[in-house]
Write an enzyme that holds these catalytic residues in place. Structure first.
Site, PDB file in Angstrom:
ATOM      1  N   GLY A 205       0.834  -1.202   0.000  1.00 13.74           N
ATOM      2  CA  GLY A 205       0.000   0.000   0.000  1.00 13.74           C
ATOM      3  C   GLY A 205       0.865   1.245   0.000  1.00 13.74           C
ATOM      4  O   GLY A 205       2.022   1.225  -0.426  1.00 13.74           O
ATOM      5  N   SER A 206       0.314   2.311   0.518  1.00 15.95           N
ATOM      6  CA  SER A 206       0.995   3.607   0.429  1.00 15.95           C
ATOM      7  C   SER A 206       2.058   3.744   1.526  1.00 15.95           C
ATOM      8  O   SER A 206       1.946   3.124   2.591  1.00 15.95           O
ATOM      9  CB  SER A 206      -0.041   4.718   0.590  1.00 15.95           C
ATOM     10  OG  SER A 206      -0.689   4.568   1.837  1.00 15.95           O
ATOM     11  N   VAL A 209       0.450   4.683   4.996  1.00 15.76           N
ATOM     12  CA  VAL A 209      -0.128   3.589   5.784  1.00 15.76           C
ATOM     13  C   VAL A 209       0.970   2.590   6.177  1.00 15.76           C
ATOM     14  O   VAL A 209       0.900   1.971   7.250  1.00 15.76           O
ATOM     15  CB  VAL A 209      -1.303   2.919   5.026  1.00 15.76           C
ATOM     16  CG1 VAL A 209      -1.878   1.781   5.841  1.00 15.76           C
ATOM     17  CG2 VAL A 209      -2.396   3.942   4.733  1.00 15.76           C
ATOM     18  N   GLY A 210       1.997   2.470   5.347  1.00 14.48           N
ATOM     19  CA  GLY A 210       3.139   1.615   5.696  1.00 14.48           C
ATOM     20  C   GLY A 210       3.722   2.009   7.052  1.00 14.48           C
ATOM     21  O   GLY A 210       4.109   1.150   7.856  1.00 14.48           O
ATOM     22  N   GLU A 227       5.577  -3.320   0.980  1.00 10.48           N
ATOM     23  CA  GLU A 227       5.651  -3.060  -0.459  1.00 10.48           C
ATOM     24  C   GLU A 227       4.903  -1.753  -0.692  1.00 10.48           C
ATOM     25  O   GLU A 227       3.680  -1.728  -0.703  1.00 10.48           O
ATOM     26  CB  GLU A 227       5.005  -4.209  -1.251  1.00 10.48           C
ATOM     27  CG  GLU A 227       5.707  -5.552  -1.088  1.00 10.48           C
ATOM     28  CD  GLU A 227       6.990  -5.653  -1.904  1.00 10.48           C
ATOM     29  OE1 GLU A 227       7.206  -4.812  -2.801  1.00 10.48           O
ATOM     30  OE2 GLU A 227       7.773  -6.575  -1.643  1.00 10.48           O
ATOM     31  N   CYS A 261       1.854   0.593  -8.971  1.00 10.66           N
ATOM     32  CA  CYS A 261       2.905   1.096  -8.077  1.00 10.66           C
ATOM     33  C   CYS A 261       4.192   1.398  -8.835  1.00 10.66           C
ATOM     34  O   CYS A 261       4.905   2.329  -8.494  1.00 10.66           O
ATOM     35  CB  CYS A 261       3.173   0.091  -6.961  1.00 10.66           C
ATOM     36  SG  CYS A 261       3.599  -1.548  -7.558  1.00 10.66           S
TER      37      CYS A 261
END
Ligand SMILES: NC(=O)c1ccc[n+]([C@@H]2O[C@H](COP(=O)([O-])OP(=O)(O)OC[C@H]3O[C@@H](n4cnc5c(N)ncnc54)[C@H](O)[C@@H]3O)[C@@H](O)[C@H]2O)c1
Length: 490
Positions: A205-206, A209-210, A227, A261
């Site tokens: 994800g982004s 949020v990571g 990732e 991505c």
């Protein structure tokens, strides 16, 4: 199969019941311990059943993807099915080799021992997936987790509900919830899951949020694979094959409507070939998707944006760029109601435009002319490290120089995006674009603990270091330390 407490969702909120999450997590403990000794044949059987179930629902997936965001069936095949099928094929073919303990040579002080590395399943794993390749990025990591012998809880994205529902149905048919469970929902569901002491979290994800995921994992010192995303730049120089560059870049940028991505985010093109490059890009867009926005909107070859909120976000980036003086070389049309953004090429973009700092994640390509390559490299290095860097050049020295002077998760030379599909390459980012890697043996390792094992032999050099430190021992220890100045002895 007996599945008494699967997938409990509160219909009024769409969120999973935290008690059900806890029950599944608790139930997975015994299974994860039992699966520590699972054989390659047992794991392969799980992978094969997943493959068969996916193939049996192929047509249903086409419909679900079209309903969720107008994704063409051929793109469902090439960017969702193909990567997962290839991951399964690769794991089935190589799993026995990956699982085999790896012997290692003794080093100076471990003479007389034997040693090896065993890949042990991590245990209970959580996989949190994004919406942009909802099947690929949920089931792809699942393949690696199952190959490595783990139990799994999956959390698909709430933004692609039709695809998620199909995945839930497949998982429910194939697995008991103490093996693989799936919980749909958004922030509250993610938060409930992240509170649990998993043995590993694999998050896609982004970067924003990571950071939340990493902070939650830190509470239990749970290992993570992150990732993430970012702005992957492209450099095109005056030696590049511009036709091939435009054809490949327009594929990388516009497949999945730019919601990829590793999509090329923006292009630095040498000023002497910029006009020709733009003309090639325009030709490709016209030939593939239609010359007008009306044609493009109904093109069966062009996906739409995932929802109206994201369409508005991209529209905001375009308005901001326009207000700051950007020139539209192509496209710019937006229809929020149908989540459509036309393939767009931008020129003359000031550095402070939001589109130059935010991940675009849509079918919009800023094109920046360059004369001084060092300035381009400086600009790239001033940004967080990207997931990918793409170089179009036939000048090998310059290509090597750009690579040496920059950092990114991966690099494409005269190509883009395709490194993602190479099962023998580690796929992942660096710092802001990710931590750890996926695919093939790298995915298997992400979901395995590499356990170091040392077995004593009849004669052990290390015994010389045991106290009491009397007689010749202190001298001997000093001699051993001094000898380490020498080249390798074993
Ligand atoms: N590196 C890769 O392999 C890869 C692949 C695809 C997408 N991405 C990146 O993912 C992003 C797009 O996907 P997205 O919008 O779904 O990402 P996102 O980070 O918003 O959401 C990803 C997942 O996290 C959950 N989530 C959202 N907010 C959360 C929070 N505060 N706490 C806990 N969980 C939360 C979502 O429900 C979803 O399941 C882009 O940045 C893209 O570059 C990276």
């Amino acid at each position: 199969m007996n599945r008494p407490m699967m997938h409990v969702v509160d219909p009024s909120t769409g969120e999973a019941d935290p008690a059900a999450i806890q029950r599944a997590f608790d139930a997975q403990l015994a299974t994860s311990l039992a699966w520590r000794t699972s054989t390659a044949a047992q794991r392969i059987a799980r992978l094969k059943s997943l493959r068969e179930a996916m193939l049996a629902r192929r047509e249903d997936f086409y419909k679900a993807f079209y309903a969720d965001y107008h994704k063409p069936a051929s793109e469902v095949e090439s960017t969702e099915f193909l990567p997962v099928m290839d991951e399964i094929r690769h794991a089935i073919g190589d799993l026995r080799k990956w699982m085999r303990p790896k012997r290692v040579w003794p080093t100076m002080t471990t003479g007389g021992t034997s040693a090896w590395i065993e890949a042990q399943p991590r245990g209970r794993c959580l996989i949190v997936a994004p919406w942009n390749f909802p099947l690929n990025l949920c089931f792809g990591p699942l393949v690696s987790a199952l190959a490595a012998g783990n139990t799994v809880i999956l959390k698909p994205s709430e933004m692609t509900p039709q695809v998620s529902a199909l995945m839930v149905s497949i998982i429910r048919d194939l697995f008991r919830e103490d093996e693989v469970a799936v919980f749909e929902g958004s922030l509250p569901t993610s938060t409930a899951l992240l509170a649990l002491p998993f043995d590993h979290i694999f998050f896609t994800g982004s970067p924003a949020v990571g950071k939340v995921v990493m902070a939650a994992a830190a509470k239990h010192l749970t290992s993570v694979t992150l990732e993430l995303g970012g702005k992957s730049p492209v450099i095109v120089d005056e030696t590049a094959d511009l036709k091939s560059a435009a054809e490949t870049l327009m594929w990388g940028k516009l497949a999945n409507c730019g919601q990829t991505c590793v999509a090329p985010d923006h292009v630095y093109v040498h000023e002497s070939v910029k006009d020709q490059f733009v003309a090639e890009c325009r030709r490709v867009i016209g030939e593939r998707y239609g010359k007008t926005a009306e044609e493009q909107k109904v093109s069966p070859h062009f996906a739409h944006v995932v929802n109206q909120r994201h369409t508005q976000r991209i529209a905001g980036l375009l308005e901001d760029a326009r207000a700051r003086g950007a020139r539209f070389l192509q496209g710019g049309e937006v229809d929020v109601a149908s989540a459509f953004v036309a393939p767009t090429l931008l020129d003359n973009i000031p550095a402070d435009a939001a589109i130059m700092s935010e991940e675009i994640f849509g079918p919009v390509l800023p094109i920046i002319a360059w004369r001084d390559l060092d300035a381009v490299v400086r600009e790239i290095n001033a940004q967080p490290k990207p997931l990918a860097l793409y170089i179009w050049s036939h000048n090998k020295d310059r290509t090597r120089r750009i690579m040496a002077q920059t950092s990114s998760g991966g690099v494409g030379i005269n190509h883009c995006v395709l490194h993602y599909a190479h099962g023998n390459l580690p796929f992942g980012g660096v710092n802001n674009s990710g931590i750890g890697s996926a695919h093939g043996i790298y995915g298997f390792k992400a979901f395995s603990h590499e356990r170091a094992v040392l077995k004593s032999g009849p004669v052990m050099v290390a015994k010389l270091f045991f106290p009491p430190y009397t007689g010749f021992k202190p001298k001997l220890i000093r001699m051993v330390v001094d000898s380490l100045k020498l080249p390798k002895l074993f």
